[in-house]
Motif scaffolding. Structure first.
Motif, PDB file in Angstrom:
ATOM      1  N   ALA A   1       0.826  -1.206   0.000  1.00  0.00           N
ATOM      2  CA  ALA A   1       0.000   0.000   0.000  1.00  0.00           C
ATOM      3  C   ALA A   1       0.865   1.263   0.000  1.00  0.00           C
ATOM      4  O   ALA A   1       0.558   2.232  -0.707  1.00  0.00           O
ATOM      5  CB  ALA A   1      -0.911  -0.012   1.221  1.00  0.00           C
TER       6      ALA A   1
ATOM      7  N   ILE B   1      -5.525  -3.795   1.977  1.00  0.00           N
ATOM      8  CA  ILE B   1      -4.697  -2.865   1.208  1.00  0.00           C
ATOM      9  C   ILE B   1      -5.295  -1.464   1.235  1.00  0.00           C
ATOM     10  O   ILE B   1      -4.573  -0.461   1.335  1.00  0.00           O
ATOM     11  CB  ILE B   1      -4.493  -3.355  -0.236  1.00  0.00           C
ATOM     12  N   GLY B   2      -6.614  -1.364   1.165  1.00  0.00           N
ATOM     13  CA  GLY B   2      -7.257  -0.065   1.283  1.00  0.00           C
ATOM     14  C   GLY B   2      -6.979   0.576   2.630  1.00  0.00           C
ATOM     15  O   GLY B   2      -6.696   1.786   2.721  1.00  0.00           O
TER      16      GLY B   2
ATOM     17  N   TYR C   1      -6.815   5.928  -5.667  1.00  0.00           N
ATOM     18  CA  TYR C   1      -6.246   4.581  -5.580  1.00  0.00           C
ATOM     19  C   TYR C   1      -7.358   3.540  -5.670  1.00  0.00           C
ATOM     20  O   TYR C   1      -8.344   3.608  -4.928  1.00  0.00           O
ATOM     21  CB  TYR C   1      -5.495   4.407  -4.257  1.00  0.00           C
TER      22      TYR C   1
ATOM     23  N   ALA D   1      -8.165  -0.088  -4.851  1.00  0.00           N
ATOM     24  CA  ALA D   1      -7.822  -1.317  -4.138  1.00  0.00           C
ATOM     25  C   ALA D   1      -9.017  -2.250  -4.098  1.00  0.00           C
ATOM     26  O   ALA D   1      -9.054  -3.177  -3.285  1.00  0.00           O
ATOM     27  CB  ALA D   1      -7.354  -0.994  -2.718  1.00  0.00           C
TER      28      ALA D   1
ATOM     29  N   ALA E   1      -4.873  -3.262  -7.350  1.00  0.00           N
ATOM     30  CA  ALA E   1      -5.778  -4.393  -7.185  1.00  0.00           C
ATOM     31  C   ALA E   1      -5.422  -5.515  -8.155  1.00  0.00           C
ATOM     32  O   ALA E   1      -4.706  -5.306  -9.139  1.00  0.00           O
ATOM     33  CB  ALA E   1      -7.226  -3.956  -7.411  1.00  0.00           C
TER      34      ALA E   1
END
Length: 359
Positions: free
Chosen positions: A159, A182-183, A243, A245, A269
């Motif tokens: 990330a 990841i977010g 972003y 994700a 992603a």
């Protein structure tokens, strides 16, 4: 020793395997925690995808092999020629194998090595009581960073690397699509970079609640016209950094409708299905899509530094389980969406540093 050995789709066995010994230039690590990654889920349910069915050119290994590439632990023994590390050192592992010869490696971009390999996907990994790794994978953990947090350095570095590629401005607005691990890592990374104006877009009420509990502001794309909201919020400028994700078509379309002129939507992603990308907005806006893969050593160092300063918090989204429960309480629970992030404790011990992992 016990290890989670992958044999193929839906075939993961907790088995007794020989305990490894360090070879020259490597160390033996007693694994503290090992995270189950989305890539591991893909391998378990639909693989082998990345796990080789023929000897990998850098590791020489193929299935069956022990899974696990997100892990931390304590060095118990060192191989010949190792002088920079000793038994007792606590480490996080950057699990990349790279060739060192391809154009990407020669340019220093070894995260996109032409023959890239991962410890735990292309070799026996960290979902075991012990594993052996080369010293170039090691990153020491400060005393105030627990082994639990140490196992999260790898996904948080994914990330952080993506966050850096987006070139976010502390004065601008950033957006994260998807509030999975990841977010969440992107939100932490952006905050660590001094970006205060961050919105996380997530349709799941459970995931929204989890990241809101950490302090994030969220938008429900099922209830809010997200592009209109961002246009109003930024006086028409659009988001400074966006972003993805989430990895699904609706998120990508909405993200591209939010990104500001000459700015990037960073894709971090894995896309299971082909996407139809609306290019007109990119052309008219002179914006772009930027891919992001893995991390490099500076990303690991930056994440560990932020962890030592209390930026990361595992409250409410990380669960630890014993190795024997890896299928039902790990893979199956993650696949069903009842857990967000699972760390496997291969030895049944808890981190002796203490339980506090928040700020």
């Amino acid at each position: 020793m016990k290890a989670a050995v992958y044999h193929g789709p839906n075939k993961l066995e907790v088995a007794d395997v020989p305990e490894p010994d360090p070879t020259p230039g490597t160390v033996k690590v007693r694994v503290g925690y090992n995270g189950i990654c989305g890539t591991d889920l893909h391998e378990y349910y639909a693989g082998p995808i990345f796990i080789p069915t023929e000897p990998h050119p850098l590791t020489g290994q193929q299935l069956p092999l022990t899974m696990g590439h997100e892990f931390s632990g304590t060095i118990t023994d060192v191989g010949d020629g190792v002088t920079d590390y000793a038994a007792g050192d606590r480490v996080a592992i950057m699990p990349l194998y790279r060739c060192g010869r391809c154009p990407a490696c020669r340019a220093g971009n070894y995260n996109i090595c032409a023959q890239i390999g991962f410890h735990g996907l292309m070799s026996d990994g960290g979902m075991a009581e012990y594993t052996v790794v080369p010293t170039d994978m090691l990153h020491r953990l400060p005393d105030n960073v627990s082994l639990e947090l140490g196992a999260l350095v790898e996904p948080m570095s994914v990330a952080y690397h993506a966050a850096t590629l987006g070139e976010p401005s502390p004065e601008g607005t950033s957006m994260v699509f998807g509030a999975g691990p990841i977010g969440i890592g992107l939100w932490f990374a952006l905050r660590g970079k001094g970006v205060d104006d961050v919105f996380v877009v997530e349709p799941s009420a459970t995931r929204r609640a989890a990241i809101e509990a950490l302090g994030a502001r969220t938008l429900d794309p099922l209830a809010v016209d997200v592009p209109a909201f961002i246009a109003d919020h930024t006086d028409g400028r659009g988001a400074d950094a966006v972003y993805d994700a989430a990895g699904v078509q609706p998120a990508v379309e909405t993200a591209l409708a939010c990104v500001g002129a000459r700015r990037a939507m960073v894709s971090v992603a894995i896309y299971e299905k082909p996407l139809s990308t609306p290019l007109l907005n990119l052309v008219m806006n002179e914006s772009r899509i930027q891919g992001s893969l893995c991390y490099t050593a500076p990303d690991f160092a930056a994440v560990i530094d932020l962890m030592s300063r209390g930026v990361y918090d595992t409250t409410g989204w990380v669960t630890s389980i014993p190795l024997d429960d890896v299928i039902d309480e790990g893979f199956e629970a993650l696949h069903a969406g009842t857990k967000m992030k699972v760390l496997v404790d291969p030895t049944g011990d808890r981190d002796c540093d203490g339980e506090h992992t928040g700020p």
